[in-house]
Design a protein around this motif. Structure first.
Motif, PDB file in Angstrom:
ATOM      1  N   ASP A   4      41.094   4.421  74.116  1.00 24.89           N
ATOM      2  CA  ASP A   4      40.209   3.471  74.770  1.00 24.89           C
ATOM      3  C   ASP A   4      40.924   2.853  75.970  1.00 24.89           C
ATOM      4  O   ASP A   4      42.057   3.217  76.298  1.00 24.89           O
ATOM      5  CB  ASP A   4      39.705   2.418  73.779  1.00 24.89           C
ATOM      6  N   ALA A   5      40.286   1.904  76.629  1.00 26.47           N
ATOM      7  CA  ALA A   5      40.861   1.306  77.829  1.00 26.47           C
ATOM      8  C   ALA A   5      42.131   0.521  77.551  1.00 26.47           C
ATOM      9  O   ALA A   5      42.910   0.246  78.464  1.00 26.47           O
ATOM     10  CB  ALA A   5      39.831   0.387  78.491  1.00 26.47           C
ATOM     11  N   ASN A   6      42.365   0.200  76.285  1.00 29.82           N
ATOM     12  CA  ASN A   6      43.544  -0.568  75.904  1.00 29.82           C
ATOM     13  C   ASN A   6      44.668   0.299  75.347  1.00 29.82           C
ATOM     14  O   ASN A   6      45.700  -0.218  74.939  1.00 29.82           O
ATOM     15  CB  ASN A   6      43.157  -1.622  74.863  1.00 29.82           C
ATOM     16  N   GLY A   7      44.468   1.625  75.295  1.00 31.61           N
ATOM     17  CA  GLY A   7      45.512   2.529  74.854  1.00 31.61           C
ATOM     18  C   GLY A   7      45.511   2.850  73.380  1.00 31.61           C
ATOM     19  O   GLY A   7      46.391   3.570  72.902  1.00 31.61           O
ATOM     20  N   PHE A   8      44.537   2.349  72.627  1.00 37.01           N
ATOM     21  CA  PHE A   8      44.433   2.633  71.197  1.00 37.01           C
ATOM     22  C   PHE A   8      43.446   3.785  70.973  1.00 37.01           C
ATOM     23  O   PHE A   8      42.637   4.096  71.850  1.00 37.01           O
ATOM     24  CB  PHE A   8      43.958   1.396  70.441  1.00 37.01           C
ATOM     25  N   PRO A   9      43.476   4.429  69.799  1.00 35.67           N
ATOM     26  CA  PRO A   9      42.511   5.499  69.526  1.00 35.67           C
ATOM     27  C   PRO A   9      41.074   5.010  69.695  1.00 35.67           C
ATOM     28  O   PRO A   9      40.729   3.905  69.283  1.00 35.67           O
ATOM     29  CB  PRO A   9      42.812   5.871  68.065  1.00 35.67           C
ATOM     30  N   SER A  10      40.246   5.853  70.280  1.00 32.90           N
ATOM     31  CA  SER A  10      38.885   5.444  70.632  1.00 32.90           C
ATOM     32  C   SER A  10      37.873   5.657  69.512  1.00 32.90           C
ATOM     33  O   SER A  10      36.678   5.416  69.709  1.00 32.90           O
ATOM     34  CB  SER A  10      38.420   6.205  71.878  1.00 32.90           C
ATOM     35  N   GLN A  11      38.324   6.123  68.369  1.00 35.23           N
ATOM     36  CA  GLN A  11      37.405   6.242  67.249  1.00 35.23           C
ATOM     37  C   GLN A  11      38.145   5.982  65.941  1.00 35.23           C
ATOM     38  O   GLN A  11      39.368   5.960  65.905  1.00 35.23           O
ATOM     39  CB  GLN A  11      36.754   7.619  67.200  1.00 35.23           C
ATOM     40  N   THR A  12      37.376   5.781  64.884  1.00 40.28           N
ATOM     41  CA  THR A  12      37.915   5.433  63.576  1.00 40.28           C
ATOM     42  C   THR A  12      38.947   6.462  63.108  1.00 40.28           C
ATOM     43  O   THR A  12      38.726   7.676  63.217  1.00 40.28           O
ATOM     44  CB  THR A  12      36.785   5.354  62.541  1.00 40.28           C
TER      45      THR A  12
ATOM     46  N   MET B  57      46.365   4.757  61.501  1.00 37.11           N
ATOM     47  CA  MET B  57      46.683   4.674  62.913  1.00 37.11           C
ATOM     48  C   MET B  57      48.205   4.656  63.023  1.00 37.11           C
ATOM     49  O   MET B  57      48.866   3.828  62.406  1.00 37.11           O
ATOM     50  CB  MET B  57      46.092   3.413  63.552  1.00 37.11           C
ATOM     51  N   GLN B  58      48.756   5.582  63.777  1.00 39.24           N
ATOM     52  CA  GLN B  58      50.212   5.733  63.821  1.00 39.24           C
ATOM     53  C   GLN B  58      50.753   5.410  65.206  1.00 39.24           C
ATOM     54  O   GLN B  58      50.139   5.745  66.225  1.00 39.24           O
ATOM     55  CB  GLN B  58      50.618   7.145  63.428  1.00 39.24           C
ATOM     56  N   GLN B  59      51.911   4.782  65.227  1.00 40.96           N
ATOM     57  CA  GLN B  59      52.612   4.465  66.463  1.00 40.96           C
ATOM     58  C   GLN B  59      53.986   5.116  66.448  1.00 40.96           C
ATOM     59  O   GLN B  59      54.683   5.100  65.430  1.00 40.96           O
ATOM     60  CB  GLN B  59      52.788   2.950  66.626  1.00 40.96           C
TER      61      GLN B  59
ATOM     62  N   ALA C 288      38.781   0.057  70.235  1.00 44.72           N
ATOM     63  CA  ALA C 288      39.330  -0.238  68.909  1.00 44.72           C
ATOM     64  C   ALA C 288      39.412  -1.750  68.720  1.00 44.72           C
ATOM     65  O   ALA C 288      39.833  -2.473  69.627  1.00 44.72           O
ATOM     66  CB  ALA C 288      40.712   0.392  68.768  1.00 44.72           C
ATOM     67  N   PRO C 289      39.018  -2.251  67.554  1.00 51.76           N
ATOM     68  CA  PRO C 289      38.985  -3.705  67.305  1.00 51.76           C
ATOM     69  C   PRO C 289      40.355  -4.250  66.918  1.00 51.76           C
ATOM     70  O   PRO C 289      40.495  -4.967  65.926  1.00 51.76           O
ATOM     71  CB  PRO C 289      37.977  -3.822  66.167  1.00 51.76           C
ATOM     72  N   VAL C 290      41.377  -3.905  67.698  1.00 47.14           N
ATOM     73  CA  VAL C 290      42.742  -4.344  67.408  1.00 47.14           C
ATOM     74  C   VAL C 290      43.441  -4.750  68.703  1.00 47.14           C
ATOM     75  O   VAL C 290      42.995  -4.403  69.798  1.00 47.14           O
ATOM     76  CB  VAL C 290      43.568  -3.237  66.707  1.00 47.14           C
ATOM     77  N   LYS C 291      44.513  -5.477  68.560  1.00 40.69           N
ATOM     78  CA  LYS C 291      45.376  -5.804  69.691  1.00 40.69           C
ATOM     79  C   LYS C 291      46.770  -6.088  69.145  1.00 40.69           C
ATOM     80  O   LYS C 291      46.953  -6.399  67.963  1.00 40.69           O
ATOM     81  CB  LYS C 291      44.854  -7.009  70.462  1.00 40.69           C
ATOM     82  N   LEU C 292      47.760  -5.961  69.985  1.00 42.65           N
ATOM     83  CA  LEU C 292      49.106  -6.387  69.646  1.00 42.65           C
ATOM     84  C   LEU C 292      49.266  -7.855  70.007  1.00 42.65           C
ATOM     85  O   LEU C 292      48.599  -8.356  70.913  1.00 42.65           O
ATOM     86  CB  LEU C 292      50.139  -5.556  70.416  1.00 42.65           C
ATOM     87  N   ALA C 293      50.158  -8.536  69.326  1.00 44.54           N
ATOM     88  CA  ALA C 293      50.429  -9.929  69.665  1.00 44.54           C
ATOM     89  C   ALA C 293      50.944 -10.057  71.091  1.00 44.54           C
ATOM     90  O   ALA C 293      50.850 -11.122  71.702  1.00 44.54           O
ATOM     91  CB  ALA C 293      51.429 -10.520  68.684  1.00 44.54           C
TER      92      ALA C 293
END
Length: 329
Positions: free
Chosen positions: A161-169, A174-176, A234-239
């Motif tokens: 996605d635009a934030n760099g996370f996977p764009s689907q479930t 989810m691995q980094q 993705a409904p996530v963010k890093l601190a």
């Protein structure tokens, strides 16, 4: 941000023909604390840092800047009692109502030597190092040698996605991934990356020697906390911001014997080598519980951590625009 094709390439091409090079890993089941401290970037401060997730030795405090400050009688939740190192990353968060909560971690793994040439020297005592760029908001601002990437483990790549996370479930985790420097000047403790990339590294810069390379691999489990999944952002963010701000920190806490055996493992011709020592064997766990050494200092709450920095968070899901964390007037 590097695509998952980089990870796949290590497994299917260059790295596959180099499997004679050994590696080892230390697994940690989950963070022992989430806290707004960063001993490397903000030593001694309990209000300047964003929230981080800590793994390994619980001897760490905001003032821990050297290995000798991690006492031998502290506890580690790492699955190797010879590794009293401290590992930390910005906390990954998901939205729960009006709050942001830490995403459950299925497993944190610290890999050593994966895809690299044999090490020349042990990781120096008191070595502290970072990987990535916490201030990055775009792919161009990332540290390319760190190869920071996010993807859904075992799933076909659907892009970011635009934030760099996977764009689907993610069907599983989810691995980094995040690679640390593999060269060091033993006198100054300055670190650097070798030329090349994992699977095809070359020499260290002049005045430096090769040490076992550290790689973070973190598996997050969103299946229960985001049960409806997602498609798009993705409904996530890093601190610290979006996925491009991925970074990690490390303070070496390997015992002398464990550190020496870590180098020997890199020299072996087997694919995986256990690193054992006088405190126990690879896979052993300590008969103790790793806990926050200073529970009354700082905070584990994301909103409170933002307030303590006297800054405001971007309220939207994800971080498609620059994270400004502007000071309140």
């Amino acid at each position: 941000m590097p695509s998952t094709s980089f990870c796949a390439a290590l497994l299917t091409s260059g790295f596959a023909v180099r499997t004679a090079l050994a590696y080892t890993q230390v697994n940690v089941p989950s963070p022992f604390m989430n806290k707004n401290i960063d001993p490397i970037v903000f030593p001694g401060s309990y209000s300047s840092s964003h929230l981080h997730s800590f793994y390994g030795s619980d001897g760490v405090t905001a003032s821990t800047t050297k290995s000798r400050q991690i006492k031998k009688d502290t506890c580690t939740n790492a699955e190797n009692p010879n590794d009293l190192s401290v590992y930390w990353t910005p906390t990954l968060l998901y939205q729960s109502g009006d709050d942001w909560e830490p995403v459950p971690v299925m497993r944190f793994s610290a890999y050593y030597g994966l895809g690299d040439e044999p090490a020349e020297i042990p990781i120096p005592r008191n070595l502290m190092m970072l990987a990535g760029n916490s201030k990055a908001t775009t792919p161009d601002e990332m540290v390319p040698e760190a190869h920071a990437e996010w993807f859904c483990e075992g799933d076909e790549d659907a892009g970011s996605d635009a934030n760099g996370f996977p764009s689907q479930t993610c069907s599983t985790h989810m691995q980094q991934l995040l690679y640390f420097p593999n060269c060091v000047n033993t006198e100054t403790l300055e670190t650097a990356y070798k030329d090349g990339e994992p699977g095809s590294y070359h020499d260290c810069p002049a005045g430096m020697q090769a040490m076992p390379q550290l790689r973070f691999s973190i598996r997050y489990d969103l299946r229960e906390v985001v049960s409806g999944g997602w498609s798009g952002t993705a409904p996530v963010k890093l601190a610290s911001g979006n996925a491009y701000s991925s970074h990690g920190d490390f303070i070496n806490g390997w015992t002398k014997e464990g550190n020496a055996n870590l180098v020997l493992a890199m020299q072996s011709k087997d694919s995986y080598i256990s690193v054992n020592g006088d405190r126990g064997n690879d896979g052993d766990t300590m008969d103790c519980e790793a806990v926050d050494a200073e529970p009354d200092m700082g905070t584990s709450d994301y909103a409170e951590s933002v307030s303590m920095m006297s800054k405001r968070s971007v309220p939207a899901l994800g971080w498609s625009s620059k994270s400004r964390f502007a000071r309140k007037a």
